[in-house]
Scaffold this motif. Structure first.
Motif, mmCIF file in Angstrom:
data_model
loop_
_atom_site.group_PDB
_atom_site.id
_atom_site.type_symbol
_atom_site.label_atom_id
_atom_site.label_comp_id
_atom_site.label_asym_id
_atom_site.label_seq_id
_atom_site.Cartn_x
_atom_site.Cartn_y
_atom_site.Cartn_z
ATOM 1 N N ASN A 44 6.470 6.343 -1.463
ATOM 2 C CA ASN A 44 7.498 6.996 -2.271
ATOM 3 C C ASN A 44 6.848 8.061 -3.140
ATOM 4 O O ASN A 44 5.635 8.015 -3.395
ATOM 5 N N GLU A 45 7.638 9.005 -3.595
ATOM 6 C CA GLU A 45 7.108 10.090 -4.410
ATOM 7 C C GLU A 45 6.470 9.522 -5.682
ATOM 8 O O GLU A 45 7.069 8.736 -6.417
ATOM 9 N N GLY A 46 5.212 9.934 -5.924
ATOM 10 C CA GLY A 46 4.492 9.498 -7.122
ATOM 11 C C GLY A 46 3.903 8.106 -7.026
ATOM 12 O O GLY A 46 3.271 7.633 -7.979
ATOM 13 N N GLU A 47 4.087 7.419 -5.907
ATOM 14 C CA GLU A 47 3.596 6.037 -5.767
ATOM 15 C C GLU A 47 2.093 6.028 -5.496
ATOM 16 O O GLU A 47 1.585 6.801 -4.687
ATOM 17 N N GLU A 48 1.363 5.158 -6.181
ATOM 18 C CA GLU A 48 -0.073 5.025 -5.992
ATOM 19 C C GLU A 48 -0.352 4.150 -4.773
ATOM 20 O O GLU A 48 0.268 3.106 -4.584
ATOM 21 N N LEU A 49 -1.328 4.582 -3.991
ATOM 22 C CA LEU A 49 -1.673 3.833 -2.783
ATOM 23 C C LEU A 49 -2.139 2.416 -3.106
ATOM 24 O O LEU A 49 -1.786 1.449 -2.424
ATOM 25 N N THR A 50 -2.939 2.292 -4.139
ATOM 26 C CA THR A 50 -3.496 0.979 -4.469
ATOM 27 C C THR A 50 -2.441 0.003 -4.990
ATOM 28 O O THR A 50 -2.679 -1.207 -5.041
ATOM 29 N N ALA A 51 -1.252 0.535 -5.350
ATOM 30 C CA ALA A 51 -0.204 -0.329 -5.883
ATOM 31 C C ALA A 51 0.675 -0.922 -4.797
ATOM 32 O O ALA A 51 1.385 -1.907 -5.029
ATOM 33 N N ILE A 52 0.641 -0.356 -3.608
ATOM 34 C CA ILE A 52 1.513 -0.819 -2.531
ATOM 35 C C ILE A 52 0.964 -2.120 -1.939
ATOM 36 O O ILE A 52 -0.247 -2.296 -1.810
ATOM 37 N N THR A 53 1.830 -3.035 -1.567
ATOM 38 C CA THR A 53 1.412 -4.311 -0.983
ATOM 39 C C THR A 53 1.562 -4.276 0.529
ATOM 40 O O THR A 53 2.262 -3.431 1.087
#
Length: 642
Positions: free
Chosen positions: A118-127
């Motif tokens: 998603n726009e602005g989403e950090e890669l390390t935050a995604i599960t």
């Protein structure tokens, strides 16, 4: 693939003793010896040294190579299935690497799978769970189908388990074990379903329990009647087989058996031949996108393309002026350093691309082979290989080589937008203008520029001599010239390359001791029978004493690897010895054809044939021969009338 990466404090062996990297100063590295003293040495000289052996601290992948290419034994539909499964889990594997602080994987993910964020989403935050859900949402849009969460987890588990056992074996863990029929019985037989018009292409291999005499009948009816655009029913196939059995007085096979065999044929193969228009929309690969970004470091993005040189060349073996040679070049977008070179008479093809990539990845060793003053510094595994939309770049072999073996990405530049290939095009123009147009045998770029030049008569260089000239130019001259497209503080490709390595480290590479094994893996693959004559490959025959124990019928086929650049030999995977055996050309001897390209050989045969026909027409008495033949014909007619 066992890829190495030089890092600070990495350890390696040189002259049989362990050394350690204590600083990186491109093009040099500072090395600490076992006695505590330190010294500087060029990176290319370290990894190219005959005694160099990387320690585990340099290994990106720590497992050993498998001795047999298991994937090569798969029928093409099953091999495609493996690639599709790997494509499903690839973003998840990259996510794991990213969370292990692998910066190279971050850029790979953003190049290929940015649409999953998603726009602005950090890669390390995604599960992982969220990523699986988004992968399926994308697959529903692109392929009109999804893979369940449990199936994705099974793929990941199989990949990891196999990867822990052997190098690059993770992909082998994705081979399907289902739908193979009666695999556990002694009376199981193999039914190969081949391309209706190209019998060398195996579409699927099924395990069946029918009489040996029935196998060729079932095979023929399925290939030539069922796999057609006429869409005949399974009942019609069964009646055709039943009728053929009656003619040959064979035991009939039941409808349920034939129905089951047809149902187990690879779905993609069935639909491609029975409903071409619809299957193209479903199965034809969509070219990957282009990297709409700047290159961030050396070997981040490589541009590859082909051009035909403006000169005629002589074949090294025959001395004949064959044609204008083709060159395939790769250039590092970040530094403008040349990355790969391949030259031959063969037009652009998957083989040409494969050999160019192989040259780019491996250590070049130009000092020893071509007498250059420097080594060709740009070598190793790139992040992105950026190409045009030609079919030679879209073959499944090339995609697997780049995406699965190198774990890199192949991307296609937008159609009809030449600016996206401007960097490699400028290199082509420079080579022709500064080098080729000043050599005898040049055809110039325009016919009007030729003047009194006769390219064919004045051709004076063999293709190997042209290769040597280009190697010297691309190693010792082009990298140290000022380049307008580079920053003012790094105006030459070589300086820019070193500056980039200073910031990001040297690119990953494959050690020279493993290159021969990878060359075999990179070779093209097909299946051929081994008969009393050996293996027939077009108009060529190959044999080996070691394979005398597998002489059999044409129906039994074995995995064969071959290199179109050297038709003197091929390699057969022996089913019992479980290794590749070298088979040599029977006649003429393989020594005469060592290093001869398949395309060049076909061109030479054609020229010899034309020369023979010309001589035949020039022999006195040909007209007499024709008149005599007419007299005989007239005499026979006269006798018949009487």
């Amino acid at each position: 693939m066992s890829i190495n990466q030089l890092k600070l404090y990495s350890e390696f062996y040189l002259f049989g003793k362990k050394h350690k990297i204590i600083s990186i100063e491109p093009p040099y590295v500072r090395i600490k010896r076992p006695d505590g003293e330190d010294f500087r040495m060029k990176f290319s000289e370290v990894v190219g040294h005959s005694t160099f052996q990387p320690d585990r601290s340099m290994k990106v992948t720590k497992k050993e190579l498998v001795p047999i290419d298991t994937l090569a034994k798969l029928a093409e539909p099953k091999r495609e299935e493996v690639s599709e499964r790997f494509d499903v889990i690839r973003p998840l594997l990259l996510l794991e690497e990213i969370k292990s602080q692998n910066l190279r994987s971050i850029q790979k993910f953003m190049d290929q799978y940015k649409h999953l964020l998603n726009e602005g989403e950090e890669l390390t935050a995604i599960t992982q769970e969220v990523l699986i859900q988004r992968i399926n949402e994308t697959r529903i849009i692109q392929k009109k189908k999804k893979v369940s969460r449990s199936t994705v987890v099974i793929y990941l588990k199989a990949y990891r388990e196999q990867d822990n056992q052997q190098n690059n074996g993770g992909i082998e863990g994705l081979v399907s074990r289902k739908g193979r029929g009666y695999t556990g019985r002694n009376d199981t037989k193999y039914l190969e379903i081949c391309h209706p018009e190209k019998p060398d292409i195996v579409l699927d291999v099924l395990n069946v329990r029918i009489d040996d005499e029935l196998i060729p009948i079932v095979k023929s009816v399925i290939e030539h009647d069922y796999l057609t655009k006429y869409n005949i029913s399974k009942a019609t196939v069964w009646r055709s087989i039943k009728r053929e059995c009656g003619i040959r007085q064979l035991h009939e096979v039941s409808y349920s058996t034939i129905s089951d065999i047809i149902d187990r044929i690879d779905k993609k193969a069935r639909e491609r031949f029975r409903n071409l228009k619809q299957s193209k929309a479903i199965y034809d690969d969509v070219a990957r996108g282009y990297a709409d970004r700047d290159a961030l470091h050396p070997l981040d993005i490589i541009q590859i393309d082909h051009t035909r040189l403006d000169m005629q060349a002589i074949d090294d073996k025959t001395g004949l002026t064959i044609d204008r040679p083709w060159i395939t070049l790769g250039i590092d977008v970040f530094s403008r350093m040349p990355w790969c070179l391949y030259i031959s008479f063969e037009p652009p093809s998957a083989n040409v691309v494969r050999k160019a990539i192989q040259h780019g990845v491996f250590f070049k060793n130009t000092k020893l082979q071509y007498g250059t003053e420097m080594e060709w510094e740009a070598f190793g595994v790139p992040n992105v290989i950026y190409v045009d939309n030609g079919m030679d770049f879209k073959s499944s072999d090339i995609k697997r080589l780049v995406n699965e073996s190198l774990k890199s990405e192949i991307m296609h530049r937008p159609v009809r937008l030449p600016k996206y290939g401007a960097i490699i095009e400028r290199l082509f123009r420079t080579i022709n203008d500064e080098l080729i147009h000043n050599i005898l045998g040049t055809t110039k770029s325009k016919f009007a520029d030729l003047g009194e030049i006769n390219p064919e008569e004045e051709a004076c260089l063999t293709i190997n001599q042209i290769r040597t000239i280009l190697m010297i130019y691309l190693t010792d001259m082009y990298p140290i010239r000022d380049h307008r497209g580079l920053p003012s503080n790094s105006k030459t490709p070589l300086n820019r390359y070193y500056d980039g390595c200073m910031e990001s480290g040297f690119p990953e590479w494959i050690e020279t001791s493993e290159e021969e094994r990878y060359k075999l893996e990179f070779m093209l693959t097909l299946k051929k029978p081994y008969t009393r004559d050996g293996i027939r490959f077009g108009n060529r025959i190959y044999k080996a004493e070691e394979c005398s124990d597998i002489i059999g019928q044409k129906q039994t086929k074995y995995v064969v690897k071959y290199d179109p650049d050297d038709i003197s030999k091929i390699y057969l995977l022996h089913p019992r010895k479980e290794r590749f055996i070298e088979l040599f050309f029977v006649a003429p001897s393989y020594e005469q054809l060592d290093g001869v390209n398949a395309y060049t050989y076909s061109r030479v045969l054609k020229l010899w044939k034309e020369e023979g026909e010309s001589k035949k027409k020039s022999i006195p008495g040909n007209d007499q021969y024709a008149r005599a033949a007419k007299k005989i014909k007239d005499e026979i007619k006269a006798q018949n009338r009487n």
